[in-house]
Write a protein that holds these residues in place. Structure first.
Motif, PDB file in Angstrom:
ATOM      1  N   GLN A   1       0.929  -1.235  -0.454  1.00 50.92           N
ATOM      2  CA  GLN A   1       0.078   0.649  -0.055  1.00 50.92           C
ATOM      3  C   GLN A   1       0.564   0.737   0.069  1.00 50.92           C
TER       4      GLN A   1
ATOM      5  N   GLY B   1       3.335   4.221  -1.813  1.00 49.05           N
ATOM      6  CA  GLY B   1       4.258   4.227  -2.844  1.00 49.05           C
ATOM      7  C   GLY B   1       3.912   4.879  -4.182  1.00 49.05           C
ATOM      8  N   SER B   2       4.337   4.314  -4.756  1.00 41.75           N
ATOM      9  CA  SER B   2       4.514   5.097  -6.186  1.00 41.75           C
ATOM     10  C   SER B   2       4.750   4.299  -7.203  1.00 41.75           C
ATOM     11  N   LEU B   3       3.614   4.194  -7.979  1.00 46.64           N
ATOM     12  CA  LEU B   3       2.619   2.695  -8.997  1.00 46.64           C
ATOM     13  C   LEU B   3       2.721   3.176 -10.470  1.00 46.64           C
TER      14      LEU B   3
ATOM     15  N   ARG C   1      -5.400   2.258  -7.991  1.00 44.48           N
ATOM     16  CA  ARG C   1      -5.552   3.025  -6.677  1.00 44.48           C
ATOM     17  C   ARG C   1      -6.555   2.363  -5.840  1.00 44.48           C
TER      18      ARG C   1
ATOM     19  N   PHE D   1      -4.216  -0.808  -4.583  1.00 53.01           N
ATOM     20  CA  PHE D   1      -2.867  -0.273  -3.905  1.00 53.01           C
ATOM     21  C   PHE D   1      -2.520   1.455  -2.902  1.00 53.01           C
TER      22      PHE D   1
ATOM     23  N   PRO E   1      -1.717   3.675  -4.222  1.00 51.79           N
ATOM     24  CA  PRO E   1      -0.091   4.900  -4.198  1.00 51.79           C
ATOM     25  C   PRO E   1      -0.630   6.194  -3.773  1.00 51.79           C
ATOM     26  N   THR E   2       0.477   6.394  -2.884  1.00 46.98           N
ATOM     27  CA  THR E   2       0.643   7.615  -3.063  1.00 46.98           C
ATOM     28  C   THR E   2       0.969   8.623  -4.260  1.00 46.98           C
ATOM     29  N   ARG E   3       1.568   7.946  -5.582  1.00 50.24           N
ATOM     30  CA  ARG E   3       1.929   8.964  -6.659  1.00 50.24           C
ATOM     31  C   ARG E   3       1.832   7.481  -7.693  1.00 50.24           C
ATOM     32  N   LEU E   4       0.666   8.052  -8.716  1.00 52.84           N
ATOM     33  CA  LEU E   4      -0.066   6.721  -9.762  1.00 52.84           C
ATOM     34  C   LEU E   4       0.433   7.642 -11.397  1.00 52.84           C
TER      35      LEU E   4
ATOM     36  N   ASP F   1       7.784   2.159  -6.485  1.00 57.52           N
ATOM     37  CA  ASP F   1       8.008   0.570  -6.162  1.00 57.52           C
ATOM     38  C   ASP F   1       7.069  -0.299  -6.730  1.00 57.52           C
TER      39      ASP F   1
END
Length: 239
Positions: free
Chosen positions: A46, A48-50, A65, A68, A70-73, A115
């Motif tokens: 959960q 991270g960056s994706l 979203r 996972f 992500p904090t950054r997509l 990530d």
């Protein structure tokens, strides 16, 4: 149209339209992401960056979203028109998504900056597959995940797919050949991290009609040409 990749193979009109359909989002994308979640196991990563490589028209964004958080997509595609449609999709979903018009074989991101890399039904479109896989490895952090979901040559090289869609046929591979590529690059995974879905839409000859009508039993694993391969593989924390 000028594409970000010099080797880009333009999709047919019907193929491009198919990527906007409910069938694509519900029966292909959603099913693949759910299977990849199972292959990762608990707990799911959960935050991270994706990065979604080959994000197409952005239909994966909401599903990724929700899975996972992500904090950054990020989304990447070599087709500028697809990137424009992805931007509109992100706006409709109210999601902040960083979009890149770029080549999978030359990703404009720093080393070890991601990530998760999500590669869904993209790899068989790529001419420079080895370079793209090297780029996936480069941009992933140690311990990062590559979520790989792909159609194989047994499916791509059928009259139905050849008729309606366009692919670089010289680079198509079997399920085992794709897994060998992942191992050669250095990704690690076990049998529990790999699946060979046999979904109705991926049946190489008749979309499973003979089986649904009870005229033929489905062939068991090991006695069929695998048409799909899903794998959740990791870049080791220590190379």
């Amino acid at each position: 149209m000028t594409y970000a990749s010099p080797t880009y193979v333009e999709e047919t009109r019907i193929g491009f339209r198919f990527l906007a359909t409910h069938t694509w989002q519900h029966h292909v994308l959603r099913v693949a992401i759910n299977d990849l979640k199972r292959l990762i196991g608990e707990p799911l990563p959960q935050g991270g960056s994706l990065l979604d490589v080959g994000c197409g028209q952005g239909k994966s964004f909401r599903l990724l979203r929700d899975a996972f958080q992500p904090t950054r997509l990020l989304g990447l595609d070599a087709d500028p028109h697809s990137v424009t449609l992805s931007e509109a999709e992100a706006d409709r979903e109210g999601m902040p998504v960083e979009l890149l018009t770029a080549d999978c074989a030359n990703i404009p991101l720093p080393d070890a900056s991601l990530d998760i890399v999500f590669c869904h039904q993209t790899f068989h479109h790529l001419v420079e597959q080895e370079r793209a896989l090297t780029e996936f490895w480069r941009v992933l952090k140690p311990g990062g995940l590559l979520l790989f979901a792909e159609s194989t040559k047994a499916y791509i090289d059928t009259w139905v797919i050849r008729w309606f869609f366009r692919h670089p046929m010289e680079v198509q591979k079997s399920a085992e050949e794709y897994l060998q590529m992942l191992r050669k690059q250095g990704f690690v995974f076990d049998a529990k991290n790999v699946s060979f879905p046999y979904l109705w839409w991926s049946r190489s000859k008749d979309f499973g009609l003979m089986e649904r009508w009870g005229l033929r039993a489905p062939p068991p694993p090991g006695q069929r040409d695998e048409t799909l391969v899903n794998a959740a593989v990791r870049k080791p924390r220590i190379a």
